[in-house]
Design an enzyme around this catalytic site. Structure first.
Site, mmCIF file in Angstrom:
data_model
loop_
_atom_site.group_PDB
_atom_site.id
_atom_site.type_symbol
_atom_site.label_atom_id
_atom_site.label_comp_id
_atom_site.label_asym_id
_atom_site.label_seq_id
_atom_site.Cartn_x
_atom_site.Cartn_y
_atom_site.Cartn_z
ATOM 1 N N HIS A 127 0.800 -1.221 0.000
ATOM 2 C CA HIS A 127 0.000 0.000 0.000
ATOM 3 C C HIS A 127 0.836 1.276 0.000
ATOM 4 O O HIS A 127 1.883 1.356 0.617
ATOM 5 C CB HIS A 127 -0.955 0.020 1.214
ATOM 6 N N HIS A 136 13.052 -0.084 -12.391
ATOM 7 C CA HIS A 136 12.894 -1.516 -12.658
ATOM 8 C C HIS A 136 12.864 -2.251 -11.314
ATOM 9 O O HIS A 136 13.849 -2.258 -10.586
ATOM 10 C CB HIS A 136 14.060 -2.023 -13.500
#
Length: 198
Positions: A127, A136
């Site tokens: 979250h 990446h």
């Protein structure tokens, strides 16, 4: 649909697009020896490639190619996302243009994923994380809640990041690291616990 970069990473994106019922017309690659990939023609030059996903794993190279495409195309380039159907993404999460979300990845509530990112196979982003552009996140990474990662950073395979950590831009995090402290901009870091080494 076009892909820029004929590589193993491109093969995975082709699978993602096909799983979504989309076809790749051609790939673009600077290597003249590469003529096809997965049965799709590879071109060295194309007057206009639109829409296009940049299928290059290296963060800085991906940004350079995106800027090159924007500069060379006379009209606005569309950079679609590619999200595998097996990925689990909260309706309250946001994902920027050109980003690829691989098989089995999870992006939880109110997380913000920037432009042209790679959220690789089975990466888990909890979250309220904020992932800046051209990042990446490698396969099997686990980001706890409220983690912030700066532009152009590479987070290596299997890395774990505890909640609330901030990692700067243009960092390289080695595979299997466990990050328990903030990492400044431009650092190379790895280990358990993760330490800055350069």
């Amino acid at each position: 649909m076009y892909l820029y970069g004929a590589s193993g990473h491109a093969k995975v994106i082709i699978d993602i697009l096909r799983a979504n019922g989309k076809d790749v017309e051609a790939l673009i690659d600077d290597n003249p020896d590469v003529k096809e990939l997965c049965g799709i023609p590879v071109l060295q030059n194309a007057a206009e490639i639109n829409p296009v996903i940049v299928s290059i794993g290296n963060c800085q190279t991906r940004e350079m190619i995106v800027n090159k495409i924007r500069a060379n195309n006379p009209k606005e380039t569309i950079f679609p996302t590619a999200i595998h159907p097996s990925a689990i993404i909260s309706p309250s999460a946001s994902i920027g243009e050109g980003t690829v979300v691989m098989q089995g990845a999870i992006i939880q509530t109110e997380s913000k994923i920037g432009k042209h990112c790679i959220i690789n196979t089975k990466a888990s982003i909890d979250h309220e994380c904020e992932i800046d552009d051209f990042v990446h996140i490698a396969p099997g990474c686990t980001l706890s809640g409220n983690v912030h990662i700066g532009k152009g950073t590479w987070v290596g395979v299997g890395t774990t990041i505890i909640q609330g950590i901030r990692i700067g831009k243009n960092c390289y995090i080695g595979a299997g690291s466990v990050i328990t402290r903030d990492i400044p901009d431009g650092c190379k870091a790895y280990g358990v616990p993760c330490k800055v080494v350069g």
